[in-house]
Design an enzyme around this catalytic site. Structure first.
Site, PDB file in Angstrom:
ATOM      1  N   CYS A   6       0.884  -1.179   0.000  1.00  0.00           N
ATOM      2  CA  CYS A   6       0.000   0.000   0.000  1.00  0.00           C
ATOM      3  C   CYS A   6       0.915   1.219   0.000  1.00  0.00           C
ATOM      4  O   CYS A   6       1.081   1.894   1.013  1.00  0.00           O
ATOM      5  CB  CYS A   6      -0.920  -0.007   1.215  1.00  0.00           C
ATOM      6  SG  CYS A   6      -1.968  -1.490   1.347  1.00  0.00           S
ATOM      7  N   ALA A   7       1.514   1.496  -1.154  1.00  0.00           N
ATOM      8  CA  ALA A   7       2.744   2.283  -1.184  1.00  0.00           C
ATOM      9  C   ALA A   7       2.552   3.798  -1.172  1.00  0.00           C
ATOM     10  O   ALA A   7       3.388   4.510  -0.610  1.00  0.00           O
ATOM     11  CB  ALA A   7       3.562   1.894  -2.419  1.00  0.00           C
ATOM     12  N   PRO A  42       1.778   7.618  -0.395  1.00  0.00           N
ATOM     13  CA  PRO A  42       2.446   8.490  -1.355  1.00  0.00           C
ATOM     14  C   PRO A  42       3.915   8.176  -1.618  1.00  0.00           C
ATOM     15  O   PRO A  42       4.541   8.846  -2.425  1.00  0.00           O
ATOM     16  CB  PRO A  42       2.299   9.869  -0.727  1.00  0.00           C
ATOM     17  CG  PRO A  42       2.300   9.603   0.741  1.00  0.00           C
ATOM     18  CD  PRO A  42       1.582   8.290   0.913  1.00  0.00           C
ATOM     19  N   GLY A  43       4.488   7.199  -0.921  1.00  0.00           N
ATOM     20  CA  GLY A  43       5.795   6.720  -1.329  1.00  0.00           C
ATOM     21  C   GLY A  43       6.962   6.976  -0.405  1.00  0.00           C
ATOM     22  O   GLY A  43       8.099   6.680  -0.769  1.00  0.00           O
ATOM     23  N   ASP A  96       1.901  -1.536   4.969  1.00  0.00           N
ATOM     24  CA  ASP A  96       1.465  -0.403   5.779  1.00  0.00           C
ATOM     25  C   ASP A  96      -0.016  -0.229   5.502  1.00  0.00           C
ATOM     26  O   ASP A  96      -0.408   0.418   4.543  1.00  0.00           O
ATOM     27  CB  ASP A  96       2.265   0.858   5.408  1.00  0.00           C
ATOM     28  CG  ASP A  96       1.951   2.024   6.325  1.00  0.00           C
ATOM     29  OD1 ASP A  96       1.957   1.820   7.558  1.00  0.00           O
ATOM     30  OD2 ASP A  96       1.684   3.124   5.817  1.00  0.00           O
ATOM     31  N   CYS A 103      -0.802   3.553  11.122  1.00  0.00           N
ATOM     32  CA  CYS A 103      -0.701   4.770  11.938  1.00  0.00           C
ATOM     33  C   CYS A 103      -1.911   4.923  12.861  1.00  0.00           C
ATOM     34  O   CYS A 103      -2.419   6.026  13.042  1.00  0.00           O
ATOM     35  CB  CYS A 103      -0.525   6.006  11.060  1.00  0.00           C
ATOM     36  SG  CYS A 103      -1.819   6.252   9.824  1.00  0.00           S
TER      37      CYS A 103
END
Length: 461
Positions: free
Chosen positions: A273-274, A276-277, A336, A389
């Site tokens: 789930c990359a 914004p990188g 993530d 998070c």
């Protein structure tokens, strides 16, 4: 002639609400109207503030404004949401009779003005005058224009006397959020709640020489290797090193999951789930051959743009994480996972008003499904790093415990607390990473704290 019509008659035709917007009746009025509309969308419709303020696809009331008005609207909304219950308590203290139940639009006008009077560097007179004009120009609120004027003038006069006491006696956030926080962090809840009301600093992940960049940008080096700076007056993109791709913005806690892999150089790693990188960039910078996946074409395009600026080469795939097939597997998998984001309330104060306990339960189930699939993508001897998070153990410790109970071949590879001097308390007895906003204390609250994160390394026996 009504006040609204008088204002229009006196307006200068060169005063515009934005590059593409209609003529503004009074300078600054369109910004306050936009702030009220968006605050209503968050508090009444549970709309995401990030989505509303997106420069490309956000609410037209915001995107049609000029740059300075956009900055003001953002500041008003962040302050209003960080202090919403205090603002409401102050408003209710000053009215003889409760506001009518149906006067939702009126309350939004008062909230927007109060945020300026109590928390922003906006002249009280301007905040009051524009709120009165805004009320008078709205048929729903016109009959309350006198109330708006009297209440806000009194608020401006008595704020120094009343605000400290009201703040001390009023819970900062919705009851559900505070109750879960106190249950999960009984010893730290008060400190967490206090710092959540402070605007956060900006953390940068640098390609190299953190100490050099800290000195150059007037910041400090954190235990994670991040560089923390105060909020600049202009855009972050104007700081030295941005255009050259020497660093990217990433909260210190968010940089930890990618650091948990025991080895990256030369290995095949997938970031599921990359976008914004930020974590993708860390993996590539460490020498991994990275495959970055995301289910959103817009977010994946943003990721590509970020990596291009940083000069990092990554393979990208537009796909849902649970749909990714990899017969040969990967040496490492980073998941993530999407979550309630309660660990980022300091940056996103809309979250306690747009999420619910039911959302946490639902997202924990989504995370478990994703984790089950991620485990099938790991080669023998590989590592699976799960993170999110959220501050809620239901999305972290409890969810992973359930995974381990159902998959006895998997176990936790404990993190080494000595890797992050000053953050040793972020490592749980089981070796998981658990950060919360009251960690990394500093005498200046603007330079203290970090996002709430959960992360763990899982391996298969």
């Amino acid at each position: 002639m009504s006040g609204a019509r008088s204002a229009r008659a006196r307006s200068n035709p060169r005063n515009h609400a934005g590059r593409h917007g209609p003529t503004d009746a009074k300078p600054g009025l369109a910004a306050r109207q936009a702030a009220s509309r968006l605050l209503s969308a968050v508090t009444e419709s549970r709309a995401s503030l990030d989505g509303l303020l997106d420069p490309a696809g956000g609410n037209p009331a915001f995107t049609n404004l000029g740059d300075q008005d956009r900055l003001l609207v953002r500041a008003i909304l962040l302050s209003a949401l960080r202090h919403l219950r205090v603002i409401d308590a102050f408003i209710d203290r000053l009215v003889d009779n409760p506001l009518p139940d149906g006067a939702r639009a009126l309350r939004q006008v008062l909230r927007v003005a109060a945020a300026q009077i109590l928390y922003l560097d906006v002249p009280d007179r301007a905040a009051v005058d524009l709120a009165v004009t805004q009320a008078d120009s709205d048929p729903r609120n016109r009959r309350f224009a006198g109330l708006v004027n009297a209440l806000l003038r009194r608020m401006a006069r008595e704020k120094d006397e009343l605000l400290p006491a009201i703040s001390a006696e009023t819970p900062a956030f919705p009851d559900w959020f505070e109750d879960r926080l106190r249950k999960s962090y009984p010893a730290d809840a008060d400190a967490i709640l206090k710092i959540l009301s402070e605007p956060p600093a900006i953390d940068l992940t640098v390609k190299s020489d953190a100490a050099v960049w800290a000195e150059r940008l007037g910041g400090l080096v954190l235990p994670t290797g991040s560089v923390r700076i105060g909020r600049p007056e202009g855009p972050v993109s104007g700081l030295a090193g941005f255009e050259d791709g020497e660093w990217w913005v990433q909260d210190a806690a968010a940089s930890l999951p990618a650091q948990l892999f025991s080895k990256l150089d030369g290995l095949d790693i997938v970031d599921l789930c990359a976008a914004p990188g930020g974590k993708t960039a860390q993996l590539a910078l460490a020498g991994a051959r990275v495959t970055a996946c995301d289910q959103s074409a817009n977010r994946l395009e943003r990721l590509r743009g970020n990596l291009e600026r940083l000069g990092l080469d990554v393979e990208t795939r537009l796909t849902r994480a649970q749909d990714l097939e990899a017969p040969d597997g990967f040496d490492g998998v980073l998941l993530d996972a999407p979550c309630s984001s309660t660990g980022t309330v300091r940056r996103h104060p809309d979250i306690p008003y747009t999420k619910t306990p039911d959302d946490i339960m639902r997202l924990a189930r989504v995370q478990r499904d994703l984790l089950d699939h991620a485990a099938t993508l790991v080669r023998a001897g590989g590592e699976l790093v799960f993170s999110n998070c959220s501050l809620d153990p239901q999305e972290g410790e409890e969810m992973v415990a359930g995974f381990l109970a159902d998959h006895p071949a998997w176990s936790i590879r404990p993190a080494d607390p000595s890797r992050w001097p000053g953050l040793e308390t972020a490592i749980t007895p089981l070796g998981e990473v658990r950060t919360h906003p009251a960690m990394l204390r500093h005498e200046d609250p603007r330079l203290a704290g970090l996002d709430g994160f959960y992360a763990v390394v899982l391996t298969r026996r």
